[in-house]
Design a protein around this motif. Sequence first.
Motif, PDB file in Angstrom:
ATOM      1  N   PHE A  26       3.661  16.293   1.362  1.00  0.00           N
ATOM      2  CA  PHE A  26       2.341  15.955   1.906  1.00  0.00           C
ATOM      3  C   PHE A  26       1.740  14.735   1.220  1.00  0.00           C
ATOM      4  CE2 PHE A  26      -2.370  17.130   2.269  1.00  0.00           C
ATOM      5  CZ  PHE A  26      -2.498  16.570   3.529  1.00  0.00           C
ATOM      6  N   LEU A  27       1.909  14.636  -0.110  1.00  0.00           N
ATOM      7  CA  LEU A  27       1.357  13.492  -0.847  1.00  0.00           C
ATOM      8  C   LEU A  27       1.977  12.184  -0.359  1.00  0.00           C
ATOM      9  CD1 LEU A  27      -0.483  12.402  -3.086  1.00  0.00           C
ATOM     10  CD2 LEU A  27       1.360  12.849  -4.728  1.00  0.00           C
ATOM     11  N   PHE A  28       3.284  12.190  -0.106  1.00  0.00           N
ATOM     12  CA  PHE A  28       3.957  10.994   0.407  1.00  0.00           C
ATOM     13  C   PHE A  28       3.443  10.662   1.809  1.00  0.00           C
ATOM     14  CE2 PHE A  28       7.141   8.585   2.660  1.00  0.00           C
ATOM     15  CZ  PHE A  28       7.623   7.678   1.723  1.00  0.00           C
ATOM     16  N   CYS A  29       3.327  11.673   2.661  1.00  0.00           N
ATOM     17  CA  CYS A  29       2.835  11.461   4.036  1.00  0.00           C
ATOM     18  C   CYS A  29       1.451  10.819   4.031  1.00  0.00           C
ATOM     19  CB  CYS A  29       2.777  12.781   4.798  1.00  0.00           C
ATOM     20  SG  CYS A  29       4.380  13.546   5.061  1.00  0.00           S
ATOM     21  N   LEU A  30       0.581  11.341   3.173  1.00  0.00           N
ATOM     22  CA  LEU A  30      -0.787  10.839   3.067  1.00  0.00           C
ATOM     23  C   LEU A  30      -0.781   9.371   2.629  1.00  0.00           C
ATOM     24  CD1 LEU A  30      -3.442  12.272   3.523  1.00  0.00           C
ATOM     25  CD2 LEU A  30      -3.429  13.018   1.147  1.00  0.00           C
ATOM     26  N   PHE A  31      -0.026   9.085   1.592  1.00  0.00           N
ATOM     27  CA  PHE A  31       0.106   7.729   1.057  1.00  0.00           C
ATOM     28  C   PHE A  31       0.634   6.778   2.141  1.00  0.00           C
ATOM     29  CE2 PHE A  31       3.134   4.698  -0.948  1.00  0.00           C
ATOM     30  CZ  PHE A  31       2.245   3.944  -1.713  1.00  0.00           C
ATOM     31  N   LYS A  32       1.664   7.209   2.840  1.00  0.00           N
ATOM     32  CA  LYS A  32       2.268   6.374   3.885  1.00  0.00           C
ATOM     33  C   LYS A  32       1.273   6.105   5.016  1.00  0.00           C
ATOM     34  CE  LYS A  32       6.186   6.257   7.109  1.00  0.00           C
ATOM     35  NZ  LYS A  32       7.417   6.930   7.562  1.00  0.00           N
ATOM     36  N   HIS A  33       0.537   7.137   5.436  1.00  0.00           N
ATOM     37  CA  HIS A  33      -0.463   6.955   6.500  1.00  0.00           C
ATOM     38  C   HIS A  33      -1.514   5.914   6.098  1.00  0.00           C
ATOM     39  CE1 HIS A  33       1.052   9.977   9.181  1.00  0.00           C
ATOM     40  NE2 HIS A  33       0.769  11.000   8.393  1.00  0.00           N
ATOM     41  N   LEU A  34      -1.952   5.968   4.840  1.00  0.00           N
ATOM     42  CA  LEU A  34      -2.961   5.009   4.372  1.00  0.00           C
ATOM     43  C   LEU A  34      -2.381   3.599   4.316  1.00  0.00           C
ATOM     44  CD1 LEU A  34      -4.599   7.125   1.513  1.00  0.00           C
ATOM     45  CD2 LEU A  34      -5.545   6.699   3.793  1.00  0.00           C
ATOM     46  N   CYS A  35      -1.131   3.476   3.875  1.00  0.00           N
ATOM     47  CA  CYS A  35      -0.490   2.152   3.796  1.00  0.00           C
ATOM     48  C   CYS A  35      -0.328   1.518   5.182  1.00  0.00           C
ATOM     49  CB  CYS A  35       0.886   2.259   3.144  1.00  0.00           C
ATOM     50  SG  CYS A  35       0.834   2.690   1.393  1.00  0.00           S
ATOM     51  N   LEU A  36      -0.051   2.348   6.189  1.00  0.00           N
ATOM     52  CA  LEU A  36       0.211   1.807   7.531  1.00  0.00           C
ATOM     53  C   LEU A  36      -1.073   1.584   8.333  1.00  0.00           C
ATOM     54  CD1 LEU A  36       3.424   3.829   8.493  1.00  0.00           C
ATOM     55  CD2 LEU A  36       3.262   1.536   7.505  1.00  0.00           C
ATOM     56  N   GLY A  37      -2.084   2.420   8.101  1.00  0.00           N
ATOM     57  CA  GLY A  37      -3.412   2.183   8.660  1.00  0.00           C
ATOM     58  C   GLY A  37      -3.515   2.240  10.176  1.00  0.00           C
ATOM     59  N   GLY A  38      -4.583   1.610  10.684  1.00  0.00           N
ATOM     60  CA  GLY A  38      -4.859   1.573  12.118  1.00  0.00           C
ATOM     61  C   GLY A  38      -4.349   0.287  12.739  1.00  0.00           C
ATOM     62  N   SER A  39      -4.805   0.003  13.981  1.00  0.00           N
ATOM     63  CA  SER A  39      -4.156  -1.096  14.719  1.00  0.00           C
ATOM     64  C   SER A  39      -4.582  -2.489  14.252  1.00  0.00           C
ATOM     65  CB  SER A  39      -4.353  -0.932  16.222  1.00  0.00           C
ATOM     66  OG  SER A  39      -5.705  -0.887  16.535  1.00  0.00           O
ATOM     67  N   LEU A  40      -5.700  -2.614  13.538  1.00  0.00           N
ATOM     68  CA  LEU A  40      -6.078  -3.933  12.996  1.00  0.00           C
ATOM     69  C   LEU A  40      -6.117  -3.873  11.472  1.00  0.00           C
ATOM     70  CD1 LEU A  40      -8.901  -5.097  15.459  1.00  0.00           C
ATOM     71  CD2 LEU A  40      -6.509  -5.807  15.415  1.00  0.00           C
ATOM     72  N   CYS A  41      -5.131  -3.183  10.910  1.00  0.00           N
ATOM     73  CA  CYS A  41      -5.096  -2.950   9.462  1.00  0.00           C
ATOM     74  C   CYS A  41      -4.921  -4.256   8.694  1.00  0.00           C
ATOM     75  CB  CYS A  41      -3.929  -2.017   9.146  1.00  0.00           C
ATOM     76  SG  CYS A  41      -3.762  -1.649   7.396  1.00  0.00           S
ATOM     77  N   GLN A  42      -5.799  -4.467   7.695  1.00  0.00           N
ATOM     78  CA  GLN A  42      -5.608  -5.578   6.748  1.00  0.00           C
ATOM     79  C   GLN A  42      -4.962  -4.961   5.509  1.00  0.00           C
ATOM     80  OE1 GLN A  42      -9.981  -6.363   7.078  1.00  0.00           O
ATOM     81  NE2 GLN A  42      -9.291  -8.455   6.778  1.00  0.00           N
ATOM     82  N   TYR A  43      -3.742  -5.370   5.240  1.00  0.00           N
ATOM     83  CA  TYR A  43      -2.988  -4.761   4.151  1.00  0.00           C
ATOM     84  C   TYR A  43      -3.507  -5.209   2.792  1.00  0.00           C
ATOM     85  CZ  TYR A  43       0.328  -3.508   7.835  1.00  0.00           C
ATOM     86  OH  TYR A  43       0.914  -2.991   8.963  1.00  0.00           O
ATOM     87  N   GLU A  44      -3.353  -4.326   1.816  1.00  0.00           N
ATOM     88  CA  GLU A  44      -3.722  -4.629   0.433  1.00  0.00           C
ATOM     89  C   GLU A  44      -2.632  -5.473  -0.224  1.00  0.00           C
ATOM     90  OE1 GLU A  44      -6.513  -3.709  -1.065  1.00  0.00           O
ATOM     91  OE2 GLU A  44      -7.279  -2.263   0.393  1.00  0.00           O
ATOM     92  N   ASP A  45      -3.045  -6.305  -1.196  1.00  0.00           N
ATOM     93  CA  ASP A  45      -2.072  -7.064  -1.986  1.00  0.00           C
ATOM     94  C   ASP A  45      -1.617  -6.275  -3.208  1.00  0.00           C
ATOM     95  OD1 ASP A  45      -2.106  -9.355  -0.374  1.00  0.00           O
ATOM     96  OD2 ASP A  45      -4.005  -9.991  -1.283  1.00  0.00           O
ATOM     97  N   VAL A  46      -2.433  -5.280  -3.599  1.00  0.00           N
ATOM     98  CA  VAL A  46      -2.100  -4.466  -4.768  1.00  0.00           C
ATOM     99  C   VAL A  46      -1.969  -2.991  -4.365  1.00  0.00           C
ATOM    100  CG1 VAL A  46      -3.069  -5.996  -6.536  1.00  0.00           C
ATOM    101  CG2 VAL A  46      -4.547  -4.327  -5.408  1.00  0.00           C
ATOM    102  N   LEU A  47      -1.249  -2.248  -5.179  1.00  0.00           N
ATOM    103  CA  LEU A  47      -0.929  -0.857  -4.846  1.00  0.00           C
ATOM    104  C   LEU A  47      -2.086   0.108  -5.070  1.00  0.00           C
ATOM    105  CD1 LEU A  47       1.395   1.102  -4.057  1.00  0.00           C
ATOM    106  CD2 LEU A  47       1.889   1.320  -6.502  1.00  0.00           C
ATOM    107  N   ASN A  48      -2.904  -0.164  -6.084  1.00  0.00           N
ATOM    108  CA  ASN A  48      -3.868   0.828  -6.565  1.00  0.00           C
ATOM    109  C   ASN A  48      -4.793   1.443  -5.505  1.00  0.00           C
ATOM    110  OD1 ASN A  48      -4.460   2.341  -8.873  1.00  0.00           O
ATOM    111  ND2 ASN A  48      -6.421   1.276  -9.059  1.00  0.00           N
ATOM    112  N   PRO A  49      -5.372   0.639  -4.600  1.00  0.00           N
ATOM    113  CA  PRO A  49      -6.263   1.262  -3.602  1.00  0.00           C
ATOM    114  C   PRO A  49      -5.578   2.360  -2.777  1.00  0.00           C
ATOM    115  CG  PRO A  49      -6.522  -1.120  -3.584  1.00  0.00           C
ATOM    116  CD  PRO A  49      -5.364  -0.831  -4.489  1.00  0.00           C
TER     117      PRO A  49
END
Length: 267
Positions: free
Chosen positions: A166-189
């Motif tokens: 579940f922790l991996f799934c949650l992390f992956k969902h946040l990394c991939l985001g929605g349809s106009l996702c602005q990706y982070e340059d750093v991992l921490n957020p």
Amino acid sequence: MAAGEPGVSGGYYFRFLPQKTFPSLSAPETTSRLRQWSMLGRIKAQAFGFDQTYRAYRKDDFVMAFFKDPNVIPNLHLLSDSSGQWMTLGTEVKKVEATNVPCTQLSMSFFNRLYDENIVRDTGHIIKCLDSFCDPFLISDELRKVLLVEDSEKYEVFSKPDREEFLFCLFKHLCLGGSLCQYEDVLNPYLETAKLIYKDLVSVRKHPQTKKIQITSSVFKVAAYDSTGMCYPSTKNHEQTFSYFIVDPIRRHVNVLYHCFGVGEMS
């Protein structure tokens, strides 16, 4: 069926718990991140209580009883495909799917391998790569590559059982985001937000004898179908459209984490 065992309707009765809040999703820092990731206004957590002992082997009965419960139907929120507005389930559920999601991780050190394998620099910066597509996602860094590209050299860094957590799934969902996702340059957020939401949803207790912390929640990913097809979490299938049920059998609560892929709130 054993004497006294509830009938097929599940015998479970539910109540909506509107007073239970999820600070991890409403904290100012999280909302600004979710806005950047195009998930704000499209992700929601809700809590419901139930009245019977939860039995893991009867999870399908539990989920079906949930969708048929008169306290759930007017309170469970989902996003309308047509209007993009929050609404309730205005249809009769005929079939449910509840897929077990392992939930055993107690530490964010689970993600340390991202540093060890040169996916993230020691400074926390995510290493960039040449742009490619893994439909429908743009891959412009090593993190998204390890999350999505099965034939990439570093995909094996997370095993199949790791990826089911579940922790991996949650992390992956946040990394991939929605349809106009602005990706982070750093991992921490991503790590911080995943940790906050995880801690908010999952219950733990100290084992009376060993004093070790244990996770007591059961997690499953849920879909529901009416007579025309899938109706929840959406009528459209998407890797980023999901609903997880996190069941606390001791408190007899179920937390529902929902997200529907699309364009999040901008301002």
